[in-house]
Design an enzyme around this catalytic site. Structure first.
Site, PDB file in Angstrom:
ATOM      1  N   GLY A 134       0.822  -1.098  -0.136  1.00  0.00           N
ATOM      2  CA  GLY A 134      -0.321   0.223  -0.123  1.00  0.00           C
ATOM      3  C   GLY A 134       1.136   1.285   0.254  1.00  0.00           C
ATOM      4  O   GLY A 134       0.688   2.317  -0.805  1.00  0.00           O
TER       5      GLY A 134
ATOM      6  N   ASN B  57      -1.851 -11.490  -3.421  1.00  0.00           N
ATOM      7  CA  ASN B  57      -2.059 -12.796  -3.503  1.00  0.00           C
ATOM      8  C   ASN B  57      -2.573 -13.867  -3.838  1.00  0.00           C
ATOM      9  O   ASN B  57      -3.739 -14.633  -2.791  1.00  0.00           O
ATOM     10  CB  ASN B  57      -0.744 -13.670  -2.987  1.00  0.00           C
ATOM     11  CG  ASN B  57       0.783 -13.334  -3.575  1.00  0.00           C
ATOM     12  OD1 ASN B  57       0.244 -14.073  -4.925  1.00  0.00           O
ATOM     13  ND2 ASN B  57       1.701 -13.989  -3.081  1.00  0.00           N
TER      14      ASN B  57
ATOM     15  N   ALA C  55       8.553  -5.309  -1.626  1.00  0.00           N
ATOM     16  CA  ALA C  55       8.469  -4.244  -0.255  1.00  0.00           C
ATOM     17  C   ALA C  55       8.214  -4.670   0.836  1.00  0.00           C
ATOM     18  O   ALA C  55       7.601  -5.317   1.009  1.00  0.00           O
ATOM     19  CB  ALA C  55       7.506  -3.397  -1.275  1.00  0.00           C
TER      20      ALA C  55
ATOM     21  N   ARG D  18       7.874  -3.344   5.180  1.00  0.00           N
ATOM     22  CA  ARG D  18       7.649  -1.943   6.162  1.00  0.00           C
ATOM     23  C   ARG D  18       9.380  -2.150   6.507  1.00  0.00           C
ATOM     24  O   ARG D  18       9.625  -2.893   7.754  1.00  0.00           O
ATOM     25  CB  ARG D  18       6.199  -2.364   7.076  1.00  0.00           C
ATOM     26  CG  ARG D  18       5.217  -2.446   6.528  1.00  0.00           C
ATOM     27  CD  ARG D  18       3.877  -2.292   7.452  1.00  0.00           C
ATOM     28  NE  ARG D  18       3.401  -3.199   7.144  1.00  0.00           N
ATOM     29  CZ  ARG D  18       2.248  -3.575   8.020  1.00  0.00           C
ATOM     30  NH1 ARG D  18       1.551  -2.621   8.966  1.00  0.00           N
ATOM     31  NH2 ARG D  18       2.095  -5.184   8.792  1.00  0.00           N
TER      32      ARG D  18
ATOM     33  N   LYS E  63       1.360 -17.919 -11.082  1.00  0.00           N
ATOM     34  CA  LYS E  63       2.091 -17.393  -9.707  1.00  0.00           C
ATOM     35  C   LYS E  63       1.280 -19.031  -9.252  1.00  0.00           C
ATOM     36  O   LYS E  63       2.245 -19.005  -7.893  1.00  0.00           O
ATOM     37  CB  LYS E  63       1.074 -16.063  -9.690  1.00  0.00           C
ATOM     38  CG  LYS E  63       1.767 -15.733  -8.674  1.00  0.00           C
ATOM     39  CD  LYS E  63       3.027 -14.835  -8.347  1.00  0.00           C
ATOM     40  CE  LYS E  63       4.085 -14.262  -7.480  1.00  0.00           C
ATOM     41  NZ  LYS E  63       2.844 -13.314  -6.398  1.00  0.00           N
TER      42      LYS E  63
ATOM     43  N   ASN F 227      14.846 -20.310   0.526  1.00  0.00           N
ATOM     44  CA  ASN F 227      13.614 -20.624  -0.943  1.00  0.00           C
ATOM     45  C   ASN F 227      14.450 -21.427  -1.319  1.00  0.00           C
ATOM     46  O   ASN F 227      13.995 -22.661  -2.384  1.00  0.00           O
ATOM     47  CB  ASN F 227      12.953 -19.651  -1.913  1.00  0.00           C
ATOM     48  CG  ASN F 227      12.124 -18.756  -1.126  1.00  0.00           C
ATOM     49  OD1 ASN F 227      11.049 -19.219  -0.584  1.00  0.00           O
ATOM     50  ND2 ASN F 227      11.753 -18.186  -2.238  1.00  0.00           N
TER      51      ASN F 227
END
Ligand code: NAP
Length: 325
Positions: free
Chosen positions: A28, A122, A148, A150, A204, A222
């Site tokens: 956001g 997602n 991104a 925070r 995705k 991952n």
């Protein structure tokens, strides 16, 4: 630190569009900055009236690819409580998937007829519910590879540069996404319109099903899914089951490539902690219900077995409950 240099090149107010951004989290804040940098009037919708007043700034640490000259920028935005009553003509919804419907229910009376509502979450399984909740809005799906996080309240780091695909949710918007791309893509985040977004959402989803629950449950990166032999075995078996479900659901092309796609993504993001792993480790509810949960629902409805995915769905939910207890 100073205000974004691009703000000085903004269009006239007559050409500006007011965009409401729902959710002042990582995406956001990032999108609010990109929209504001292009001269749009941006209103960031919060759960509660802003304690610090409405006239605020987001601190943005941009990615080099953004082409912003400063290392840290202060981007002015307007904060607004969700329960305000000014109409909304353009909405970019940036909550996590489980929070989306409750958040939209709150602001549904404010959504104008014909408003464009862009869903950035997602996963799958919520778009049709949003279209039912907002039958007079035009619903668009956005699929973003931006990264991104925070760093604090109204403080975001643009950590990975990517691209955002935008497409109309079938049956909801008569016109395609091209018109909106002109607005959303005018800032520093690139946006591309696609004719049919659904195959991209499935692609995705399939990769997320292969990587996210395993990394969350094993607390691994991952790349470890590929490099640790026991995890590699689980990963390969899971990819094979996902491929079988996709084939049974009528996505043969995706079924043929899912193992290679998931391997490529896991390799390219080898050092990353998946968002589901981060959610579990932080004791937050994850998006599993809209990722593995959606795949399992579709498989069950079609009579297709998916025991590995069901077991992962159950295990992640148990882990969430244990953390929240
Ligand atoms: P996030 O940082 O957790 O932000 C979500 C925000 O929504 C939070 O600020 C949350 O507030 C707010 N929110 C929840 N319910 C609300 C309500 N009823 N009214 C107003 N605000 C509400 O999540 P994110 O990382 O931005 O991710 C958002 C979506 O983008 C997810 O679906 C994610 O998978 C997807 N995505 C993220 C990235 C990324 O790099 N971050 C990349 C691609 C896609 P609280 O903090 O108060 O709960």
């Amino acid at each position: 630190m100073r205000d974004n240099a691009r703000m000085q090149e903004t269009p006239t107010s007559a050409t500006r569009t007011a965009w409401h951004v729902l959710g002042a989290g990582a995406m956001g804040c990032l999108w609010a900055c990109s929209l504001a940098s292009a001269g749009n009037a941006v209103r960031l919708l919060l759960r509660e009236p802003p304690a610090c007043g409405s006239d605020a700034s987001i601190t943005l640490i941009p990615h080099p690819a953004d082409g912003l000259r400063e290392e840290t920028l202060l981007v002015p935005v307007w904060l607004e409580a969700a329960r305000d009553n000014a109409p909304i003509a353009r909405l970019l919804a940036c909550t996590k998937a489980p929070d989306l419907l409750p958040a939209l229910e709150h602001i549904a009376p404010r959504i104008a007829d014909g408003a464009a509502v862009v869903l950035l979450q997602n996963g799958m399984g919520f778009h049709a519910a949003v279209a039912s909740l907002l039958p007079r809005a035009r619903i668009f799906c956005a699929l973003s590879t931006e990264g991104a996080y925070r760093e604090g309240s109204l403080h975001v780091r643009h950590a990975g540069s990517g691209e955002t695909l935008l497409g109309a949710f079938p049956g909801s918007a008569e016109i395609g996404a091209t018109e909106l791309v002109g607005e959303l893509g005018r800032g520093f985040l690139p946006v591309r319109a696609v004719e049919d977004i659904i195959p991209a959402l499935w692609a995705k989803l399939a990769v997320n099903c292969a990587i996210n629950p395993l990394t969350a449950l094993h607390g691994c990166s991952n790349g470890e899914l590929l490099d640790r032999p026991t995890l590699r075995g689980e990963f390969d078996a899971l990819c094979a089951e996902i491929a079988a479900v996709l084939a049974g659901l009528g996505h043969p092309g995706l079924a043929a490539t899912v193992a290679a796609d998931a391997t490529r993504v896991a390799r390219a993001t080898a050092a990353n902690r998946s968002s589901m792993r981060q959610d579990l480790e932080a004791g937050r509810r994850s998006e599993i219900g809209f990722i593995t949960g959606f795949l399992c629902q579709q498989a069950q409805a079609a009579g297709l077995p998916c025991p590995l995915n069901e077991a992962l769905l159950t295990a992640v939910r148990q882990r969430e409950q244990a953390k929240q207890a």
